[in-house]
Write a protein that holds these residues in place. Structure first.
Motif, short mmCIF file in Angstrom:
data_model
loop_
_atom_site.label_atom_id
_atom_site.label_comp_id
_atom_site.label_asym_id
_atom_site.label_seq_id
_atom_site.Cartn_x
_atom_site.Cartn_y
_atom_site.Cartn_z
N GLY A 14 0.83 -1.20 0.00
CA GLY A 14 0.00 0.00 0.00
C GLY A 14 0.86 1.24 0.00
O GLY A 14 2.01 1.21 0.44
N ILE A 15 0.30 2.33 -0.51
CA ILE A 15 1.00 3.62 -0.51
C ILE A 15 -0.03 4.72 -0.25
O ILE A 15 -1.18 4.61 -0.68
N HIS A 16 0.39 5.74 0.48
CA HIS A 16 -0.50 6.86 0.79
C HIS A 16 0.33 8.13 0.89
O HIS A 16 1.38 8.14 1.52
N VAL A 17 -0.14 9.19 0.25
CA VAL A 17 0.50 10.49 0.37
C VAL A 17 -0.38 11.34 1.29
O VAL A 17 -1.56 11.55 1.01
N ASP A 18 0.20 11.79 2.41
CA ASP A 18 -0.60 12.56 3.37
C ASP A 18 -0.68 14.03 2.97
O ASP A 18 -0.10 14.45 1.97
N ARG A 19 -1.42 14.81 3.74
CA ARG A 19 -1.65 16.23 3.43
C ARG A 19 -0.38 17.06 3.39
O ARG A 19 -0.33 18.12 2.76
N ASP A 20 0.66 16.59 4.08
CA ASP A 20 1.93 17.30 4.10
C ASP A 20 2.86 16.84 2.97
O ASP A 20 3.98 17.34 2.86
#
Length: 194
Positions: A57-63
């Motif tokens: 899995g991969i996720h780009v956060d708000r920062d």
């Protein structure tokens, strides 16, 4: 390769991909499994060689930080490999490791993780991890919630088909109301939590 995850960069133009080193495992590879592409499909950055067994899995956060799940759940990886796997990594966009959740080689029951599948960072910074990649009694099938500094707040779910049970919680999403959506793969459903 075996592309396992994709997310859009904070800028809305670049694409982040987690892939399994040209095959289905990074166990013996020197390739970077975390790749960044521009809007034309050109590779502009890569990192993570030697760190992951099987990105899931991969996720780009708000920062703009890039979170990658190492499930350690596919061909060529040994579930007994205690040197890597079963962890969540938070990277800067330049590939600097900022945080690690979980223990190398994994943990079950009160420990974590054993074959995590996805990660999501909520707008308030809380971190959610979906865990459990097997369909059999006694396996972990749960969602864990951490504070933004990586402290475990709670976990919920167990293996099964009941209302609060899961079978391979595989994907996470959050809507604008802050409700958590869990892709319960083995039960062919999506569960929604407030």
């Amino acid at each position: 390769g075996s592309t396992s995850a994709v997310d859009i960069d904070k800028d809305g133009k670049h694409i982040w991909v987690a892939e399994r080193c040209g095959v289905n495992s990074c166990a013996a590879s020197t390739l970077d499994p975390i790749l960044k592409f521009d809007a034309t499909g050109k590779l502009v950055a890569s990192f993570g060689a030697g760190m992951l067994l099987s990105p899931h899995g991969i996720h780009v956060d708000r920062d703009g930080n890039v979170w990658v799940v190492d499930c350690a759940c596919t061909g060529g990886t040994s579930s007994a490999d205690s040197s890597r796997g079963h962890q969540i990594f938070k990277f800067s966009t330049a590939g600097k490791l900022l945080m690690t959740l979980g223990t190398k080689g994994g943990g079950k029951d009160a420990a974590y993780f054993w074959q995590p599948n996805d990660v999501l960072v909520a707008p308030n910074g809380d971190i959610y991890v979906a865990e459990g990649h097997s369909s059999r009694a006694g396996v972990n099938a749960r969602v864990l919630k951490f504070s933004k500094d990586g402290k475990l707040i709670k976990s919920f779910g167990s293996w099964g088909t009941g209302q609060t049970q899961m079978d391979q919680p595989h994907a996470l999403a959050m809507d604008s109301k802050g409700r958590l959506f869990v892709g319960d793969r083995g039960n062919d459903r999506i569960q929604i939590y407030d």
